[in-house]
Design a protein around this motif. Structure first.
Motif, mmCIF file in Angstrom:
data_model
loop_
_atom_site.group_PDB
_atom_site.id
_atom_site.type_symbol
_atom_site.label_atom_id
_atom_site.label_comp_id
_atom_site.label_asym_id
_atom_site.label_seq_id
_atom_site.Cartn_x
_atom_site.Cartn_y
_atom_site.Cartn_z
ATOM 1 N N THR C 192 0.893 -1.136 0.000
ATOM 2 C CA THR C 192 0.000 0.000 0.000
ATOM 3 C C THR C 192 0.942 1.197 0.000
ATOM 4 O OG1 THR C 192 -0.169 0.289 2.391
ATOM 5 C CG2 THR C 192 -1.743 -1.224 1.372
ATOM 6 N N VAL C 193 0.648 2.156 -0.880
ATOM 7 C CA VAL C 193 1.538 3.298 -1.080
ATOM 8 C C VAL C 193 0.729 4.586 -1.036
ATOM 9 C CG1 VAL C 193 2.782 4.549 -2.904
ATOM 10 C CG2 VAL C 193 3.387 2.180 -2.407
ATOM 11 N N ALA C 194 1.254 5.597 -0.337
ATOM 12 C CA ALA C 194 0.668 6.937 -0.416
ATOM 13 C C ALA C 194 1.677 7.852 -1.068
ATOM 14 C CB ALA C 194 0.310 7.459 0.969
ATOM 15 N N VAL C 195 1.194 8.714 -1.926
ATOM 16 C CA VAL C 195 2.092 9.653 -2.596
ATOM 17 C C VAL C 195 1.346 10.980 -2.801
ATOM 18 C CG1 VAL C 195 1.486 8.668 -4.861
ATOM 19 C CG2 VAL C 195 3.575 10.021 -4.619
ATOM 20 N N SER C 196 2.086 12.072 -2.660
ATOM 21 C CA SER C 196 1.463 13.385 -2.827
ATOM 22 C C SER C 196 2.450 14.362 -3.452
ATOM 23 C CB SER C 196 1.000 13.926 -1.463
ATOM 24 O OG SER C 196 0.440 15.225 -1.628
ATOM 25 N N ASP C 197 1.883 15.345 -4.139
ATOM 26 C CA ASP C 197 2.710 16.425 -4.690
ATOM 27 C C ASP C 197 2.425 17.752 -3.975
ATOM 28 O OD1 ASP C 197 0.209 17.118 -5.558
ATOM 29 O OD2 ASP C 197 0.743 17.334 -7.658
ATOM 30 N N GLY C 198 1.664 17.685 -2.899
ATOM 31 C CA GLY C 198 1.366 18.889 -2.140
ATOM 32 C C GLY C 198 -0.027 19.422 -2.396
ATOM 33 N N HIS C 210 -2.912 -10.468 -5.158
ATOM 34 C CA HIS C 210 -4.257 -9.938 -4.878
ATOM 35 C C HIS C 210 -4.759 -10.250 -3.472
ATOM 36 C CE1 HIS C 210 -4.181 -8.573 -8.886
ATOM 37 N NE2 HIS C 210 -4.274 -9.756 -9.442
ATOM 38 N N ARG C 211 -3.820 -10.281 -2.521
ATOM 39 C CA ARG C 211 -4.198 -10.357 -1.105
ATOM 40 C C ARG C 211 -3.401 -9.281 -0.381
ATOM 41 N NH1 ARG C 211 -3.828 -16.469 0.868
ATOM 42 N NH2 ARG C 211 -1.633 -15.871 0.709
ATOM 43 N N SER C 212 -3.789 -8.045 -0.623
ATOM 44 C CA SER C 212 -2.974 -6.910 -0.201
ATOM 45 C C SER C 212 -3.214 -6.580 1.264
ATOM 46 C CB SER C 212 -3.315 -5.692 -1.058
ATOM 47 O OG SER C 212 -3.121 -6.015 -2.427
ATOM 48 N N ARG C 213 -2.226 -5.903 1.854
ATOM 49 C CA ARG C 213 -2.361 -5.388 3.212
ATOM 50 C C ARG C 213 -3.580 -4.461 3.291
ATOM 51 N NH1 ARG C 213 0.187 -9.092 4.287
ATOM 52 N NH2 ARG C 213 2.420 -9.206 4.013
ATOM 53 N N SER C 214 -4.122 -4.341 4.477
ATOM 54 C CA SER C 214 -5.340 -3.552 4.687
ATOM 55 C C SER C 214 -5.129 -2.076 4.360
ATOM 56 C CB SER C 214 -5.783 -3.705 6.140
ATOM 57 O OG SER C 214 -4.740 -3.280 7.010
ATOM 58 N N LEU C 215 -6.186 -1.435 3.856
ATOM 59 C CA LEU C 215 -6.156 0.009 3.580
ATOM 60 C C LEU C 215 -7.581 0.556 3.645
ATOM 61 C CD1 LEU C 215 -4.113 2.260 2.892
ATOM 62 C CD2 LEU C 215 -4.759 1.976 0.499
ATOM 63 N N PHE C 216 -7.736 1.659 4.363
ATOM 64 C CA PHE C 216 -9.076 2.219 4.574
ATOM 65 C C PHE C 216 -9.119 3.690 4.198
ATOM 66 C CE2 PHE C 216 -8.796 -1.525 7.113
ATOM 67 C CZ PHE C 216 -10.050 -2.100 7.035
ATOM 68 N N PHE C 217 -10.297 4.084 3.684
ATOM 69 C CA PHE C 217 -10.529 5.430 3.177
ATOM 70 C C PHE C 217 -11.691 5.985 4.001
ATOM 71 C CE2 PHE C 217 -11.940 7.933 -0.822
ATOM 72 C CZ PHE C 217 -10.958 8.889 -0.637
ATOM 73 N N SER C 218 -11.528 7.195 4.499
ATOM 74 C CA SER C 218 -12.602 7.730 5.338
ATOM 75 C C SER C 218 -13.790 8.148 4.470
ATOM 76 C CB SER C 218 -12.091 8.919 6.141
ATOM 77 O OG SER C 218 -11.783 9.983 5.283
ATOM 78 N N THR C 219 -14.944 8.023 5.044
ATOM 79 C CA THR C 219 -16.191 8.370 4.367
ATOM 80 C C THR C 219 -16.269 9.882 4.145
ATOM 81 O OG1 THR C 219 -17.197 6.510 5.490
ATOM 82 C CG2 THR C 219 -18.709 8.178 4.633
ATOM 83 N N ASP C 220 -16.993 10.291 3.113
ATOM 84 C CA ASP C 220 -17.228 11.709 2.855
ATOM 85 C C ASP C 220 -17.778 12.379 4.118
ATOM 86 O OD1 ASP C 220 -17.901 13.687 0.258
ATOM 87 O OD2 ASP C 220 -19.140 14.017 2.050
ATOM 88 N N VAL C 259 -10.389 0.263 0.976
ATOM 89 C CA VAL C 259 -10.000 0.507 -0.416
ATOM 90 C C VAL C 259 -9.940 -0.858 -1.082
ATOM 91 C CG1 VAL C 259 -8.162 1.345 -1.935
ATOM 92 C CG2 VAL C 259 -8.680 2.571 0.198
ATOM 93 N N PRO C 260 -10.645 -1.052 -2.202
ATOM 94 C CA PRO C 260 -10.667 -2.394 -2.804
ATOM 95 C C PRO C 260 -9.286 -2.818 -3.300
ATOM 96 C CG PRO C 260 -12.400 -0.984 -3.726
ATOM 97 C CD PRO C 260 -11.494 -0.098 -2.923
ATOM 98 N N GLU C 261 -9.109 -4.114 -3.454
ATOM 99 C CA GLU C 261 -7.916 -4.695 -4.082
ATOM 100 C C GLU C 261 -7.627 -4.010 -5.413
ATOM 101 O OE1 GLU C 261 -5.562 -6.827 -3.842
ATOM 102 O OE2 GLU C 261 -6.074 -7.776 -1.936
ATOM 103 N N SER C 262 -6.365 -3.823 -5.713
ATOM 104 C CA SER C 262 -5.943 -3.350 -7.036
ATOM 105 C C SER C 262 -6.638 -2.053 -7.426
ATOM 106 C CB SER C 262 -6.214 -4.413 -8.115
ATOM 107 O OG SER C 262 -5.619 -5.633 -7.752
ATOM 108 N N SER C 263 -6.684 -1.135 -6.469
ATOM 109 C CA SER C 263 -7.293 0.151 -6.806
ATOM 110 C C SER C 263 -6.608 1.242 -5.996
ATOM 111 C CB SER C 263 -8.792 0.122 -6.528
ATOM 112 O OG SER C 263 -9.019 -0.127 -5.164
#
Lengths: 282, 282, 282, 282
Positions: C192-198, C210-220, C259-263
């Protein structure tokens, strides 16, 4: 809180006990089973006496202490591989609040004495000044860190550790408990302590509430050889070899005995004993 | 022994003073000119008050302290580039014997007070216990490290720093000198000290033998602008901006005045003053 | 392996997310629930972009990185309390073998880009040389550490990260998988990777198997306000605020979506989206 | 840049050379006289071979490396007091730009080989990729740090160090100089290097511009005894004992000879020799 290991016996490479066993001390730094926390990652240390065969005696111990977790401390691994010793104390720390710094890592050394501790003085911020005042003024300047553990060492030294270790530790216990009483701390002391002067080793288990942290004493090697004729390593260690540990290093049947509440193990001259801490065991 | 810098004035990025000047504090960590040693490599630290414009007041300062030499401390560089502050204290350490550890790095903080020191209590091992006993019992638990410098801070706090800083520092000086006398230490104190509560800044220069470490106070900005109309930077800083430093940061003619022996600089409300430490100046 | 958190939204003090939540990132350093290990004690770091309101844009992020465990890192706590940022990445490390050193701590920075990673390139010692050769020669000198994670960053930069981040990450994935194939490593990538340009933030979830480490996205936030009118804090954050985390920070019903697999999640201009990694999702 | 010391001879406690001499290596960490900088405070290290009398041979050396300045590194002092060795390499670092981290501290180890370096590859950021590609793919994964010094070691290993050390070092020199030529770096190499396999010790002095950093070779012990019959210590060391140092450890008349430009010292089997680096000495 912490985990520790003390060894007295045939000279061995430190790594034999710190790294090789299934549930070695280094393994316990991440996966302690009997501690308050599974992680003991707030520093580590080892103090060892030289092998008397190749040095003049009575020698000062050497001490290695580092602030990082034991599991990633490469210098400890190097040392443990090349240093052989007949008597050593090793410790992995889980801070109960005081700073993660070398001067707070165990074992502590004074002259040829080494001391290490698992547990805590509860209410330490309140009790600390009272206890510091009871350290002998001639010893006071040697206190380097900020832990309860080191302060206990200097209290015990002030109360006669060098003359009669068990009586001095009992006096230290009563001193801390009296300070606790004055400050309204109901169960001020929780401890397992190992201390050595280079030839003798004591390992104490005590807590005010008589629910002390775990402590185990290895079985007499002669008995173990009879129980496990298949374990070759047992043939190579001297008869009087003993290990005291916060947690057993493995699952060898019959290899470990719990040190009873309010008592201490004593190892010297090739044999080991268990004694009650009679004056505080009440 | 050490080198330090204290700033009060228009909010600026810390790097403007810590890194940019020709003979910046970071440069002094390897190339001090007026210190006992040219190297000040035993840790570094900075404490800063938030810019009141964007925070609620009165704010606690933030403190960054690290044990490595300032010249290679990348986190300090990062911080210094992005943190802006109207009032900050920065320090590079050269240990006089106590351990190189975070809790011995300056500045020290208590509530919204910051304190840093260059110098030493001579005979500290002998005097330490006496002085520690004079710390108010309610403050005693907050002492974290093992330096003379931090102990001086808690002594000053115990002796009224929060009510009247110069009088409390004078009392601290006399207390240390009396302890020195009791223990036969002829010239126990050598110090330059900076202390702030977030709105006021004091910088003291004193030693028992009246040969104190160097300390410099920057000239009033209005005077400097007249002297150096060509220096654009002087137009951008507020009138009351002042810097106190162990060594001048550069060679700008007329920019630095030595703080006299046995006196202190005081900066607040946009102006600076020099005062004698009358009761100890003898 | 590691745990991380990325934030984009109303400027907040870093401590609000790093320290305050029930299952904060700092809590996860000792008590991760969804990681391979419960302990993430091999260093920590945070990279943050300045609050554009009080700085010139486009700004370089600042980075703080330390080798000790996050739970005892006092400078991180100080920083987290006083630094406010609208966009930041925070990371706690559990090494998969490479050295515990500052240059191996996340996030990594190149220009105004930040990158952090949880996972591993399996067979990294075998694949490393092949992959290092694919880094653009002009970027090669900027690689400072020895991790797979930093090498992935420079590969992605070499493959167009600055032009089209998702496509470059897909190319990086394929490049690593091709190297794995050449060396007979069946499932070379776990990330799982986070990247930003500011201004923009991307958070990728992918693994060859396709059995990736957990990753969660906060709800709107607007949705959350409707679900939880009783939570006052939700009224104070801007509509577009989003958090991406290895593990949820608490138990607020409906607050976190996997966050779904492969997305990947994408956050910019006040809204968030989820997209498949189409070219590698196979 | 750096300072180092290599010893081969009668087994001695490391402290005898690292701490005791008037201008010991530890003294040189703050007060180097012949270096580019007086301060060498960016880490330290020692690698030592076990005393063959009490171990099985051929043994792997042990390595201790730390990032703090040598002058305050307590574990180094402890080690140096208790470890005895007939062959050891010790180093204090002054970084020429790469990170201060354990993996960049000397000596570097591969199998039973140790390597340390004072100097620099000029234009290293430009040359690094070219040189890294010339490391044998089977050795590439063992490179842990980011220094020119470690890369030189792996280049030399790739070019035959284990078969013929002087020829391999000459090849390494030419390889670096060719890379320099390709990239327009006029004088790419500056080096003094010590390397050992546990029985032999080589110490090289070379720079492209033939103005190499200082290097000294101790005089034959038999000659020294005749010169200084009053120095008792000389009677206790074996005939073939030799020390190679960046700077003499003291002022004993006749004790030190400069290693000539473009040549190397060789110590083995109880005697020492000096040889030119013929193929690069031009």
């Amino acid at each position: 809180m912490c985990r520790w290991l003390a060894y007295s016996g045939s000279p061995i490479a430190l790594a034999e006990l710190l790294y090789k066993p299934q549930h070695s001390l280094i393994d316990q730094s991440r996966h302690a089973r009997m501690g308050v926390e599974t992680t003991n990652g707030d520093g580590c240390g080892v103090g060892w006496y030289p092998d008397l065969a190749d040095r003049a005696s009575p020698a000062e111990p050497a001490v290695f202490r580092a602030t990082g977790p034991a599991w990633s401390e490469r210098n400890l691994l190097e040392l443990a591989r090349c240093v052989r010793s007949p008597l050593f104390l090793a410790h992995i720390r889980a801070s109960t609040g005081t700073a993660v710094q070398q001067s707070n890592c165990h074992p502590f050394r004074y002259g040829h004495w080494l001391w290490m501790h698992n547990g805590a003085i509860h209410g330490f911020p309140e009790l600390k000044r009272d206890l510091a005042l009871l350290i002998d003024p001639s010893l006071y300047p040697y206190v380097e860190g900020s832990t309860d553990s080191e302060l206990m060492f200097y209290l015990a030294l002030s109360l006669g550790l060098r003359d009669d270790a068990p009586r001095a530790v009992e006096r230290m216990i009563r001193t801390i408990e009296e300070a606790g009483q004055r400050h309204g701390v109901p169960a001020p002391l929780q401890m397992t302590v190992a201390v050595s002067d280079g030839s003798r080793l004591w390992a104490f288990r005590y807590s005010t509430e008589h629910r002390s942290r775990s402590l185990f004493f290895s079985t007499d090697v002669r008995t173990l050889r009879t129980l496990h004729p298949e374990v070759a390593a047992l043939k190579e260690v001297a008869d009087g070899t003993r290990i005291v540990v916060s947690e057993p290093l493995g699952d060898l049947e019959g290899a470990w005995h719990e040190v009873p509440e309010s008592s201490y193990a004593y190892v010297a001259d090739g044999h080991g004993e268990l004694h009650p801490l009679s004056s505080v065991a009440a």
